[in-house]
Design an enzyme around this catalytic site. Sequence first.
Site, short mmCIF file in Angstrom:
data_model
loop_
_atom_site.label_atom_id
_atom_site.label_comp_id
_atom_site.label_asym_id
_atom_site.label_seq_id
_atom_site.Cartn_x
_atom_site.Cartn_y
_atom_site.Cartn_z
CB SER A 157 53.12 17.62 -7.70
OG SER A 157 52.76 16.26 -7.48
CG HIS A 184 54.78 16.16 -4.59
ND1 HIS A 184 53.51 16.67 -4.66
CD2 HIS A 184 55.38 16.79 -3.54
CE1 HIS A 184 53.34 17.57 -3.70
NE2 HIS A 184 54.47 17.66 -3.02
CG ASP A 285 53.13 20.16 -0.53
OD1 ASP A 285 53.26 20.88 0.49
OD2 ASP A 285 54.04 19.47 -1.00
#
Length: 349
Positions: A157, A184, A285
């Site tokens: 991310s 992400h 996540d």
Amino acid sequence: MAKVLIVDDSVLMRTVIRDMLQKDHSLEIVGTASNGIEALEKISTLKPDLITLDIEMPKMNGLEVLRELKNAAWHPKTLMLSSLTSEGAEMTAEAIRLGADDFLLKPKDLPQLRLIAEELVVTIRHLTSDEIPPREHVPVVQHKEGSAERVVLIGSSAGGPPMLDAVLSKLPADLPAGIVITQHMPVGFTAPLAARLNRIAHMPVKESENGDTIKTGSIYISKAGVHTMISAAMTTDGKRTGRIIHSNAPTVHGVRPAVDKTFESAAQVFGKNIVSVILSGMGNDAGVGAAAIKLAGGTSILCDEKDCLVYGMARSAIQKNAVDKVLPLAKIPDAVERIVMKMAEGSHV
């Protein structure tokens, strides 16, 4: 010391970016420009190592600057600062096609903008280092072994894109596995990311499409806005492989695609023939997905905290006791290659 030229039509933006970069002693701000024409003049005289380039500017926009730079005597690295809009995504994709080296998503409000300061510095350091080979000299090989029996899964991310460069530029073209990356990003920006990584990796890179069969020697970037799920499929000779299925299921941890969704579904298909890698990223996540992979007999690798901009995703895997190796970023490609090769050897016994 890397010399940087800041190009943006907003006085506020130029000031904020300058303030961000001046805190890093390895960077020297050699000047600023408010439009493309001024930028080209200053590039010629100041010879910066890198320019931060806004896309929408008066007189000459960022895309026109990139076109002019193709024939210029001096070629600085180019970092596009892209607005978080669908139009911004389309223009970013065009910028990458025109030769931009990377892009960073630019929030519109000042408090959020200051939050990207560290990622901005990390990205510029990365682009001005000598670790990544020039895109003109990276051979891309289309592997001929067909559907993958092994898979490398990468989750990241905030702070992840420069780390993806470092990993993909070192993985060999003949790696006997497919690679699926879940990064992400807002809708529209994973296609430009795939296009940029395609110039760095030794294997072809593409944004995932619904129904893609995972091929050995190919890299798939999970499309933003949908979850990338891996379902079971069979090769023509009866061996098990995976197929990418896009899902509009609700967000997980507030994101879509979610790393957990990709990891968990892949664990059910590839089992022990998975290597997962968790890079920089905030939030939780990846922890549940890493646990599923470990339970299935696969191998989970975390990047060392000192090399990550944010360590939330990696920490979520640690909390699930789902980690086999914690390695510095520079050692991850070799580790992935060794593990995949061992898997391949085992499958031929």
